[in-house]
Design a protein around this motif. Structure first.
Motif, PDB file in Angstrom:
ATOM      1  N   PRO A  14     -40.274 -33.414  31.761  1.00  0.00           N
ATOM      2  CA  PRO A  14     -40.992 -34.784  31.728  1.00  0.00           C
ATOM      3  C   PRO A  14     -41.856 -35.278  33.211  1.00  0.00           C
ATOM      4  O   PRO A  14     -42.389 -36.412  33.194  1.00  0.00           O
ATOM      5  CB  PRO A  14     -39.711 -35.643  31.428  1.00  0.00           C
ATOM      6  N   VAL A  15     -41.048 -34.715  34.492  1.00  0.00           N
ATOM      7  CA  VAL A  15     -41.813 -35.052  35.317  1.00  0.00           C
ATOM      8  C   VAL A  15     -43.252 -34.686  35.418  1.00  0.00           C
ATOM      9  O   VAL A  15     -44.506 -34.828  35.960  1.00  0.00           O
ATOM     10  CB  VAL A  15     -41.229 -34.345  36.412  1.00  0.00           C
ATOM     11  N   HIS A  16     -43.586 -33.440  34.680  1.00  0.00           N
ATOM     12  CA  HIS A  16     -44.537 -32.463  34.804  1.00  0.00           C
ATOM     13  C   HIS A  16     -45.984 -33.729  33.812  1.00  0.00           C
ATOM     14  O   HIS A  16     -47.174 -34.209  34.253  1.00  0.00           O
ATOM     15  CB  HIS A  16     -45.076 -31.280  34.179  1.00  0.00           C
ATOM     16  N   GLY A  17     -45.326 -34.021  32.653  1.00  0.00           N
ATOM     17  CA  GLY A  17     -46.314 -34.896  31.765  1.00  0.00           C
ATOM     18  C   GLY A  17     -46.519 -36.431  32.536  1.00  0.00           C
ATOM     19  O   GLY A  17     -47.031 -36.577  32.027  1.00  0.00           O
ATOM     20  N   CYS A  18     -45.754 -37.054  33.140  1.00  0.00           N
ATOM     21  CA  CYS A  18     -45.888 -38.206  33.487  1.00  0.00           C
ATOM     22  C   CYS A  18     -46.703 -37.778  35.042  1.00  0.00           C
ATOM     23  O   CYS A  18     -47.850 -39.133  35.657  1.00  0.00           O
ATOM     24  CB  CYS A  18     -44.460 -38.656  34.345  1.00  0.00           C
ATOM     25  N   SER A  19     -46.662 -36.621  35.706  1.00  0.00           N
ATOM     26  CA  SER A  19     -48.018 -36.621  36.685  1.00  0.00           C
ATOM     27  C   SER A  19     -49.139 -36.495  36.492  1.00  0.00           C
ATOM     28  O   SER A  19     -50.195 -36.854  36.240  1.00  0.00           O
ATOM     29  CB  SER A  19     -47.198 -35.772  37.592  1.00  0.00           C
ATOM     30  N   TYR A  20     -48.755 -35.558  35.350  1.00  0.00           N
ATOM     31  CA  TYR A  20     -50.088 -35.365  34.328  1.00  0.00           C
ATOM     32  C   TYR A  20     -50.916 -36.958  33.887  1.00  0.00           C
ATOM     33  O   TYR A  20     -52.178 -37.088  33.354  1.00  0.00           O
ATOM     34  CB  TYR A  20     -50.082 -34.335  32.966  1.00  0.00           C
ATOM     35  N   LEU A  21     -50.448 -38.212  33.542  1.00  0.00           N
ATOM     36  CA  LEU A  21     -50.115 -39.288  32.446  1.00  0.00           C
ATOM     37  C   LEU A  21     -51.184 -39.786  34.067  1.00  0.00           C
ATOM     38  O   LEU A  21     -51.773 -40.676  34.057  1.00  0.00           O
ATOM     39  CB  LEU A  21     -49.298 -39.725  32.152  1.00  0.00           C
ATOM     40  N   PHE A  22     -50.168 -39.525  34.601  1.00  0.00           N
ATOM     41  CA  PHE A  22     -50.881 -40.555  36.476  1.00  0.00           C
ATOM     42  C   PHE A  22     -52.138 -40.476  36.673  1.00  0.00           C
ATOM     43  O   PHE A  22     -52.921 -40.789  37.108  1.00  0.00           O
ATOM     44  CB  PHE A  22     -49.861 -40.845  37.198  1.00  0.00           C
TER      45      PHE A  22
ATOM     46  N   GLU B  33     -48.497 -32.652  39.377  1.00  0.00           N
ATOM     47  CA  GLU B  33     -49.164 -31.832  37.912  1.00  0.00           C
ATOM     48  C   GLU B  33     -49.179 -30.177  38.283  1.00  0.00           C
ATOM     49  O   GLU B  33     -48.672 -29.566  37.794  1.00  0.00           O
ATOM     50  CB  GLU B  33     -50.166 -32.714  38.225  1.00  0.00           C
TER      51      GLU B  33
ATOM     52  N   THR C 257     -45.195 -29.348  39.849  1.00  0.00           N
ATOM     53  CA  THR C 257     -44.448 -29.098  38.542  1.00  0.00           C
ATOM     54  C   THR C 257     -45.129 -27.696  37.353  1.00  0.00           C
ATOM     55  O   THR C 257     -43.872 -27.038  36.791  1.00  0.00           O
ATOM     56  CB  THR C 257     -43.978 -29.998  38.065  1.00  0.00           C
TER      57      THR C 257
ATOM     58  N   ALA D 292     -49.847 -37.474  42.872  1.00  0.00           N
ATOM     59  CA  ALA D 292     -50.146 -36.848  41.375  1.00  0.00           C
ATOM     60  C   ALA D 292     -50.669 -35.730  41.507  1.00  0.00           C
ATOM     61  O   ALA D 292     -50.151 -35.505  40.481  1.00  0.00           O
ATOM     62  CB  ALA D 292     -50.805 -38.415  40.152  1.00  0.00           C
TER      63      ALA D 292
END
Length: 85
Positions: free
Chosen positions: A35-43, A10, A13, A6
Motif C-alpha cells: 500500500p505504501v508503494h501504491g500511494c507513492s505511485y499515485l502521489f 516509489e 518500496t 514520493a
C-alpha cells in the motif's frame, strides 16, 4: 520537494517488494509495503500532473518504479530551458 520524496518512496518500496519476492516472500512485508508503494505511485502521478507543463512529462509519471525519477529529470530540463528563453 514533495515529488522528490514520493519518487524516492516509489522506487524504494518497489525495490523492497521485489527483494521480498526474490527471497523470503513474506506476506507481512507485502501487506505493509504494497500500500505504501501504491500511494507513492499515485502521489507521483498527481504531483506530475500538477507541476509539469508538457504531456510527455506527465506521461512519464505512469512508468512504474522509475516514473517519478523520470519526471524529476524532465522537470529540471523544462525549468532550465524556461530560464534560458
Amino acid at each position: 520537494m514533495l515529488l522528490r520524496i514520493a519518487a524516492t518512496a516509489e522506487l524504494g518500496t518497489l525495490l523492497v517488494l521485489f527483494s521480498n519476492l526474490a527471497t523470503v516472500h513474506s506476506p507481512v512485508v507485502s501487506s505493509a509495503i504494497g500500500p505504501v508503494h501504491g500511494c507513492s505511485y499515485l502521489f507521483v502521478i498527481v504531483l506530475a500532473i500538477r507541476e509539469a507543463r508538457s504531456a510527455g512529462t506527465r506521461l512519464a509519471a505512469l512508468v512504474p518504479g522509475i516514473g517519478g525519477l523520470l519526471v524529476l529529470r524532465r522537470l529540471a530540463t523544462e525549468r532550465q530551458h524556461g530560464r534560458a528563453s
